[in-house]
Design an enzyme around this catalytic site. Sequence first.
Site, PDB file in Angstrom:
ATOM      1  N   ASP A  14     -14.768  37.039  -8.898  1.00 29.30           N
ATOM      2  CA  ASP A  14     -16.183  36.771  -8.595  1.00 29.30           C
ATOM      3  C   ASP A  14     -16.869  35.547  -9.089  1.00 29.30           C
ATOM      4  OD1 ASP A  14     -15.750  37.173 -11.345  1.00 29.30           O
ATOM      5  OD2 ASP A  14     -17.240  39.098 -11.551  1.00 29.30           O
ATOM      6  N   HIS A  41      -4.991   7.262  -4.191  1.00 27.28           N
ATOM      7  CA  HIS A  41      -5.711   8.407  -4.417  1.00 27.28           C
ATOM      8  C   HIS A  41      -5.142   9.717  -5.582  1.00 27.28           C
ATOM      9  CE1 HIS A  41      -8.249   8.223  -0.494  1.00 27.28           C
ATOM     10  NE2 HIS A  41      -8.640   7.383  -1.439  1.00 27.28           N
ATOM     11  N   ASP A  70     -11.116   4.722 -11.330  1.00 30.40           N
ATOM     12  CA  ASP A  70     -11.912   5.056 -10.321  1.00 30.40           C
ATOM     13  C   ASP A  70     -12.810   6.064 -10.385  1.00 30.40           C
ATOM     14  OD1 ASP A  70     -13.190   4.856  -7.502  1.00 30.40           O
ATOM     15  OD2 ASP A  70     -11.447   4.562  -6.758  1.00 30.40           O
ATOM     16  N   ASP A  86     -20.046   4.568  -7.474  1.00 31.85           N
ATOM     17  CA  ASP A  86     -18.527   4.591  -7.247  1.00 31.85           C
ATOM     18  C   ASP A  86     -17.889   3.270  -7.864  1.00 31.85           C
ATOM     19  OD1 ASP A  86     -15.949   4.744  -6.176  1.00 31.85           O
ATOM     20  OD2 ASP A  86     -16.491   4.697  -4.215  1.00 31.85           O
ATOM     21  N   HIS A 114      -5.793  -0.698   2.197  1.00 30.57           N
ATOM     22  CA  HIS A 114      -7.025  -0.466   2.634  1.00 30.57           C
ATOM     23  C   HIS A 114      -8.192  -1.290   2.950  1.00 30.57           C
ATOM     24  CE1 HIS A 114      -8.940  -1.067  -1.447  1.00 30.57           C
ATOM     25  NE2 HIS A 114      -7.627  -0.780  -1.940  1.00 30.57           N
ATOM     26  N   HIS A 138     -17.119   0.720   2.017  1.00 27.50           N
ATOM     27  CA  HIS A 138     -17.246   1.986   2.818  1.00 27.50           C
ATOM     28  C   HIS A 138     -18.899   1.967   2.431  1.00 27.50           C
ATOM     29  CE1 HIS A 138     -17.241   4.259  -0.836  1.00 27.50           C
ATOM     30  NE2 HIS A 138     -15.946   3.773  -1.316  1.00 27.50           N
ATOM     31  N   HIS A 160     -18.378   8.320   0.357  1.00 23.94           N
ATOM     32  CA  HIS A 160     -18.215   7.830   1.621  1.00 23.94           C
ATOM     33  C   HIS A 160     -19.164   8.154   2.361  1.00 23.94           C
ATOM     34  CE1 HIS A 160     -13.669   6.042   1.054  1.00 23.94           C
ATOM     35  NE2 HIS A 160     -14.031   6.996   0.008  1.00 23.94           N
ATOM     36  N   GLU A 163     -14.444  -3.498  -2.890  1.00 25.81           N
ATOM     37  CA  GLU A 163     -13.305  -2.918  -3.915  1.00 25.81           C
ATOM     38  C   GLU A 163     -11.951  -3.279  -3.165  1.00 25.81           C
ATOM     39  OE1 GLU A 163     -12.449   1.154  -3.255  1.00 25.81           O
ATOM     40  OE2 GLU A 163     -14.187   1.513  -2.012  1.00 25.81           O
ATOM     41  N   TYR A 212      -1.552  -4.152  -5.143  1.00 25.52           N
ATOM     42  CA  TYR A 212      -0.777  -3.012  -5.416  1.00 25.52           C
ATOM     43  C   TYR A 212       0.706  -3.487  -4.977  1.00 25.52           C
ATOM     44  CZ  TYR A 212      -5.148  -0.874  -4.649  1.00 25.52           C
ATOM     45  OH  TYR A 212      -6.667  -0.669  -4.359  1.00 25.52           O
ATOM     46  N   ARG A 237      -7.333  -2.624  -8.734  1.00 25.52           N
ATOM     47  CA  ARG A 237      -8.639  -2.392  -7.903  1.00 25.52           C
ATOM     48  C   ARG A 237      -9.978  -2.807  -8.803  1.00 25.52           C
ATOM     49  NH1 ARG A 237      -7.178   1.803  -5.821  1.00 25.52           N
ATOM     50  NH2 ARG A 237      -8.439   3.542  -6.932  1.00 25.52           N
ATOM     51  N   GLU A 287     -13.954  -2.543  -8.333  1.00 29.18           N
ATOM     52  CA  GLU A 287     -15.198  -2.003  -7.311  1.00 29.18           C
ATOM     53  C   GLU A 287     -16.252  -2.009  -7.722  1.00 29.18           C
ATOM     54  OE1 GLU A 287     -15.603   2.035  -4.688  1.00 29.18           O
ATOM     55  OE2 GLU A 287     -14.092   2.271  -6.412  1.00 29.18           O
TER      56      GLU A 287
END
Length: 455
Positions: free
Chosen positions: A56, A259, A276, A287, A366, A370, A377, A400, A404, A421, A423
């Site tokens: 609940d 991620h 991040d 972000d 990547h 964005h 996003h 960003e 890597y 990275r 950003e």
Amino acid sequence: MSAHRPLPHPLAPLAPTAFDATPFVRRRQQVLMEMHKKGRGVAIISTSTELIRNRDTHHPFRFDSNFWYLTGFEEPDAVLVLLISNTPQSLLFCRSKNEERELWEGFRFGPDAAREIFAFDAAYALEDLDRIVSELLIGAKTLWHSLGVDAGWDARVGRWLEQARAQSRAGKQAPTMVADWRALVEPMRRNKDAGELALMQRAADIAANAHCRAIRACHPGLYEYQLDAELQYAFLQAGGHSPSYPAIIAGGANACVLHYTANNQPLRDGDLVLIDAGCEVSGYASDITRTFPVNGKFSAAQRDLYAITLAAQDAAIAATCPGAAFHAPHDAAVRVLVQGMIDLKLCHGTVDAVIESGDFRRFYMHRTSHWLGLDVHDAGPYHEENEWVALQSGMTLTIEPGFYVRPADDVPAAFHNIGIRIEDDVVVTDTGCRVMTTDAPKTMADIESLMADGS
């Protein structure tokens, strides 16, 4: 060596302000004007419902972004109906007042107060939705619905449509077209007004302050989740409403997982840690990503990769201006990154040849930007009529770039398991762009200075 800005003082919570329905009314009117071009019609726009976490206990409720953008109404299980008939109207369906449920669950506006405060033409109890919408569909030409998002809503809307069609023998017209209202609403969300930008700046300030706190707190032997705790404290202390997404706290090789969210590993001397993380203020996201040495000092190899990544971000920010195509910052960042990869002998050939072959993607896989806003996003297309969207003043996006390096036989060992990275959040201005997240240090000198202060 540059002088770093001092750690920002903790941000005081925002004082409550009276609700202003003006921007929400203006947005609804804009959508109604676009709907009018297809003749009489009805749009059905619902918010989220509460979700069970276990038994609940519910997950914290978060409203649907499109619904809130048009209403400002934050209660669950509400529906906005936009009606094009003789007179365009905005109708709200929401939970009824219920003193017993409010005793357990908290305040509800109810239809009467919601209509007045949020400036709807009319408001009704949620249980009247089926009956009233079925009636409104008679004589409408177009039914506006976000088909495919929720199977339950698809079925419910389908029943309304069939009920309207069943009356065709009596000479009544049912909708002959189904269109997606998101095609009208989501492009609007790309351009932020002054009120939205103020909320986004507040979210950026809170997140930047939180990153500073985490950078100062870092030292070998901590666990990733302990830096997450520093962030969460700073978000809540300053009035941030929630994280805008699950934070990534990635030490060492974990930073090469884009991620990564486990956040459960120890931070080791000699490694970098990538954070991040952003927070929401009234639904608007920040972000930010920063990468820094766990022990407070960049190694030579880390410096090489970091300097290239920062230069790539500088180039991308410089390319962010009105009239530029959305992909222009990405193209600018890639050229700098590729030149750096060639200089370090991670890639071979000319910049153009490496870009054409795609060899650089093993180290940068990547895109650089964005949209950013009510969703991290954010909504809004990136292409229109097969062309990249041209940036306009008031658009908000991230910048960003990353670098890597996973272990490989053709990669020097000093670079293995380094993930970087950087950003920032930017808003396009009349002459270029403004970085909203400057309070989070990102030069190597500033980061090392802040970490020395923390130690």
